[in-house]
Enzyme design. Structure first.
Site, PDB file in Angstrom:
ATOM      1  N   GLU A 242       0.884  -1.171   0.000  1.00  0.00           N
ATOM      2  CA  GLU A 242       0.000   0.000   0.000  1.00  0.00           C
ATOM      3  C   GLU A 242       0.915   1.212   0.000  1.00  0.00           C
ATOM      4  O   GLU A 242       1.559   1.513   1.006  1.00  0.00           O
ATOM      5  CB  GLU A 242      -0.919  -0.052   1.232  1.00  0.00           C
ATOM      6  CG  GLU A 242      -1.854  -1.262   1.151  1.00  0.00           C
ATOM      7  CD  GLU A 242      -2.754  -1.444   2.369  1.00  0.00           C
ATOM      8  OE1 GLU A 242      -2.556  -0.773   3.378  1.00  0.00           O
ATOM      9  OE2 GLU A 242      -3.666  -2.282   2.278  1.00  0.00           O
ATOM     10  N   GLU A 445      -5.933  -5.333   0.027  1.00  0.00           N
ATOM     11  CA  GLU A 445      -6.281  -5.901   1.321  1.00  0.00           C
ATOM     12  C   GLU A 445      -7.692  -5.436   1.639  1.00  0.00           C
ATOM     13  O   GLU A 445      -8.275  -4.629   0.921  1.00  0.00           O
ATOM     14  CB  GLU A 445      -5.251  -5.494   2.379  1.00  0.00           C
ATOM     15  CG  GLU A 445      -3.855  -6.055   2.039  1.00  0.00           C
ATOM     16  CD  GLU A 445      -2.881  -6.088   3.194  1.00  0.00           C
ATOM     17  OE1 GLU A 445      -3.311  -6.252   4.343  1.00  0.00           O
ATOM     18  OE2 GLU A 445      -1.673  -5.960   2.937  1.00  0.00           O
TER      19      GLU A 445
HETATM   20  P1  NAD Z   1       8.555   5.169   4.280  1.00  0.00           P
HETATM   21  O1  NAD Z   1       8.475   4.367   3.046  1.00  0.00           O
HETATM   22  O2  NAD Z   1       9.681   6.125   4.425  1.00  0.00           O
HETATM   23  O3  NAD Z   1       8.638   4.232   5.575  1.00  0.00           O
HETATM   24  C1  NAD Z   1       7.655   3.249   5.840  1.00  0.00           C
HETATM   25  C2  NAD Z   1       8.265   2.160   6.703  1.00  0.00           C
HETATM   26  O4  NAD Z   1       9.265   1.475   5.949  1.00  0.00           O
HETATM   27  C3  NAD Z   1       8.973   2.674   7.964  1.00  0.00           C
HETATM   28  O5  NAD Z   1       8.741   1.757   9.007  1.00  0.00           O
HETATM   29  C4  NAD Z   1      10.435   2.660   7.544  1.00  0.00           C
HETATM   30  O6  NAD Z   1      11.337   2.564   8.631  1.00  0.00           O
HETATM   31  C5  NAD Z   1      10.488   1.421   6.679  1.00  0.00           C
HETATM   32  N1  NAD Z   1      11.580   1.367   5.713  1.00  0.00           N
HETATM   33  C6  NAD Z   1      12.267   2.395   5.157  1.00  0.00           C
HETATM   34  N2  NAD Z   1      13.190   1.921   4.292  1.00  0.00           N
HETATM   35  C7  NAD Z   1      13.083   0.564   4.303  1.00  0.00           C
HETATM   36  C8  NAD Z   1      13.751  -0.483   3.606  1.00  0.00           C
HETATM   37  N3  NAD Z   1      14.714  -0.231   2.710  1.00  0.00           N
HETATM   38  N4  NAD Z   1      13.361  -1.761   3.845  1.00  0.00           N
HETATM   39  C9  NAD Z   1      12.379  -2.038   4.720  1.00  0.00           C
HETATM   40  N5  NAD Z   1      11.724  -1.078   5.420  1.00  0.00           N
HETATM   41  C10 NAD Z   1      12.060   0.214   5.205  1.00  0.00           C
HETATM   42  O7  NAD Z   1       7.153   5.897   4.415  1.00  0.00           O
HETATM   43  P2  NAD Z   1       6.711   6.934   5.528  1.00  0.00           P
HETATM   44  O8  NAD Z   1       7.369   8.240   5.257  1.00  0.00           O
HETATM   45  O9  NAD Z   1       6.860   6.302   6.860  1.00  0.00           O
HETATM   46  O10 NAD Z   1       5.126   7.035   5.235  1.00  0.00           O
HETATM   47  C11 NAD Z   1       4.573   7.923   4.339  1.00  0.00           C
HETATM   48  C12 NAD Z   1       4.279   7.222   3.033  1.00  0.00           C
HETATM   49  O11 NAD Z   1       3.398   6.130   3.257  1.00  0.00           O
HETATM   50  C13 NAD Z   1       3.556   8.106   2.039  1.00  0.00           C
HETATM   51  O12 NAD Z   1       4.108   7.895   0.764  1.00  0.00           O
HETATM   52  C14 NAD Z   1       2.110   7.604   2.073  1.00  0.00           C
HETATM   53  O13 NAD Z   1       1.362   7.839   0.914  1.00  0.00           O
HETATM   54  C15 NAD Z   1       2.324   6.140   2.303  1.00  0.00           C
HETATM   55  N6  NAD Z   1       1.121   5.530   2.859  1.00  0.00           N
HETATM   56  C16 NAD Z   1       0.372   4.716   2.058  1.00  0.00           C
HETATM   57  C17 NAD Z   1      -0.806   4.157   2.554  1.00  0.00           C
HETATM   58  C18 NAD Z   1      -1.674   3.262   1.702  1.00  0.00           C
HETATM   59  O14 NAD Z   1      -2.545   2.605   2.262  1.00  0.00           O
HETATM   60  N7  NAD Z   1      -1.485   3.227   0.403  1.00  0.00           N
HETATM   61  C19 NAD Z   1      -1.185   4.414   3.868  1.00  0.00           C
HETATM   62  C20 NAD Z   1      -0.389   5.251   4.649  1.00  0.00           C
HETATM   63  C21 NAD Z   1       0.777   5.802   4.138  1.00  0.00           C
END
Ligand code: NAD
Length: 469
Positions: A242, A445
């Site tokens: 997502e 999901e």
């Molecule tokens: P992010 O991708 O920076 O981080 C998300 C998670 O991934 C964190 O726990 C982070 O520590 C982890 N992570 C980072 N790099 C990783 C790697 N290489 N391998 C494994 N895990 C890693 O996102 P964010 O800044 O925390 O959240 C905001 C983003 O999430 C926005 O783009 C938003 O649109 C998206 N989002 C999507 C949905 C959806 O349902 N589509 C819902 C909420 C947020």
């Protein structure tokens, strides 16, 4: 100091990292950071618990889900406090949305799983039926914007389907997950069924790459999703993603200006614009364009402010405000940093912002900003509005505002998005599919779709001999 939760026990291992209060910018706490050894320990604990948990009848696992929901209810105030401390969300939203949705997630998937039928086909000479088996150990990686809601949205179906899990919450928001670990222990959940480790993206990377992890469910940015996909490609692990969005809204001139402005304000500014479903591009029929912009600008100034999650994220959002200005945009509202004259001035706030006058090709209109901001542009025809809304690499959600029934269906069905709302935003039935198209994700999901991802069917076919008695 927040500790990992592994095999039913708190584990204080690894170095530590600071967690900031976004309202003031001050360091509010510390959490342990998972290193390779901690990740390995968590995955081993999950593997060890998998045998008994996966062979438990689904009705019993559903019972555990209900007990976890009760545990959340019992620790409701602690969860609210932890979520607010990490995110700076309003008390009202946290009490009515974030934590209640966690309860609803466990209750909903308990019902859905317990009532789910299996396929069975009886043809002459054979009987084919399916049994569903869990994937094994699932890595659950979640972001900071709706920490408890999104974590439980994945945990509940993964667990009830018979998987054990290792969860890695965002480095910005470990608090509600730490309370949830205590809830699991208090409920007497078998050790190792839920394991929670803290850390940055590097800890998440170690987790998804671990050979003992069978599948990855991830909510977060498209960039991280792409990195994870490459990391698990060699082992062909199932993934459910997502991801980000650049969601569009369309307002027709028959929509009713007040209703459309009110709904749009909610869809742009809720949670400081930090919801994947928030609208960042509005297209408004030309005859009401000026009135709409003026009314939305007024609403922007009335919004209760919520901080951005981090100093870094605030800088990112402000860089888009600066970009808009440099490209000659008209700032209809906001565009800078609010001044409070108190402790919040060192926090991570930005002004809710309404922008007009930018090209569709501007980075402002193409990239996800993830703040309380939207661009508004006029359109002349229905076909043009649909083209504008679909002109994005993302496809998570869209809204349509109109009183025309035919038009509502016609437009909604042509929008390239996983979710389309008509004359509303964010209303959800947890049984419906949830997810995005294009750069916004892979898979769905929600309801039985979640159970489809968190389990795999085996088809069993039996030859039936035709004998006369
Ligand atoms: P992010 O991708 O920076 O981080 C998300 C998670 O991934 C964190 O726990 C982070 O520590 C982890 N992570 C980072 N790099 C990783 C790697 N290489 N391998 C494994 N895990 C890693 O996102 P964010 O800044 O925390 O959240 C905001 C983003 O999430 C926005 O783009 C938003 O649109 C998206 N989002 C999507 C949905 C959806 O349902 N589509 C819902 C909420 C947020």
């Amino acid at each position: 100091m927040l500790t990992h939760f592994i095999g039913g026990q708190p584990v204080a291992a690894g170095t530590t990292f600071p967690v900031h209060d976004p309202v003031t910018g001050a360091v509010a706490g510390q959490a342990h950071e998972a290193d390779p050894e901690v990740v390995d320990r968590a995955v081993r604990a999950a593997r060890q618990a998998a045998r008994d948990w996966s062979s438990m009848p689904v009705g019993e696992r559903a019972g555990w889900m209900r007990r976890l929901a009760e545990g959340i209810e019992a620790r409701f105030d602690d969860l609210v406090a932890a979520e607010i401390a990490d995110t700076g969300k309003s008390l009202e939203q946290t009490r009515t949305l974030d934590i209640p949705r966690g309860i609803a997630n466990f209750r909903a998937f308990a019902e859905i799983a317990a009532q789910r039928p299996e396929d069975a086909f009886h043809l002459s000479g054979m009987l084919s039926y399916t049994v569903r088996r869990p994937l094994g150990v699932v890595a659950v990686i979640v972001p900071w914007n709706l920490p408890f809601l999104l974590m439980t949205w994945k945990l509940a179906p993964a667990l009830v389907a018979g998987n054990t899990v290792v969860v890695k919450p965002s480095e910005h928001t470990p608090g509600s997950a730490a309370v949830f670990a205590e809830i699991c222990a208090e409920a007497g959940l078998p050790p190792g069924v839920v394991n929670i480790i803290f850390g940055y993206g590097s800890a998440g990377q170690l987790l998804v790459e671990h050979p003992g992890v069978d599948a990855v469910t991830f909510t977060g940015s498209t960039k991280t999703g792409s990195t994870i996909m490459k990391s698990v490609a060699d082992r062909v692990k199932p993934i459910s993603f997502e991801l980000g969005g650049k969601n569009a809204g369309i307002v027709f001139d028959d929509a009713g200006l007040d209703r459309a402005v009110e709904g749009t304000a909610k869809s742009v500014f809720t949670n400081g614009g930090q919801v994947c479903l928030c609208t960042e591009r509005m297209y408004v029929q030309r005859s009401i364009f000026e009135d709409f912009c003026a009314a939305l600008a007024v609403r922007a100034q009335e919004v209760e402010l919520q901080p951005m999650i981090s100093a870094e994220h605030r800088e990112k959002v402000l860089s888009y405000y600066a970009l808009a200005r440099s490209e000659g945009a008209k700032m209809r509202a906001g565009g800078s940093v609010p001044l409070f004259g108190d402790h919040r001035d060192s926090g991570y706030f930005v002004e809710p912002t309404v922008v007009t006058g930018l090209s569709e090709w501007s980075r402002f209109n193409r990239e996800e900003i993830f703040g309380p901001v939207c661009h508004v542009a006029p359109f002349d025809s229905e076909a043009e509005a649909i083209d504008l809304a679909n002109g994005s690499e993302y496809g998570l959600a869209a809204t349509v505002w109109t009183a025309g029934l035919d038009r509502a269906h016609r437009v909604a069905q042509r929008l390239e998005a996983g979710l389309v709302w008509v004359n509303t935003w964010y209303l959800r039935d947890l049984r419906t599919p949830f997810g995005g198209v294009k750069l916004s994700g892979i898979g769905r999901e929600g309801g039985t779709r979640s159970l489809d991802f968190y389990s795999e069917p085996t088809t069993i076919t039996i030859k039936l001999e035709q004998h006369d008695a």
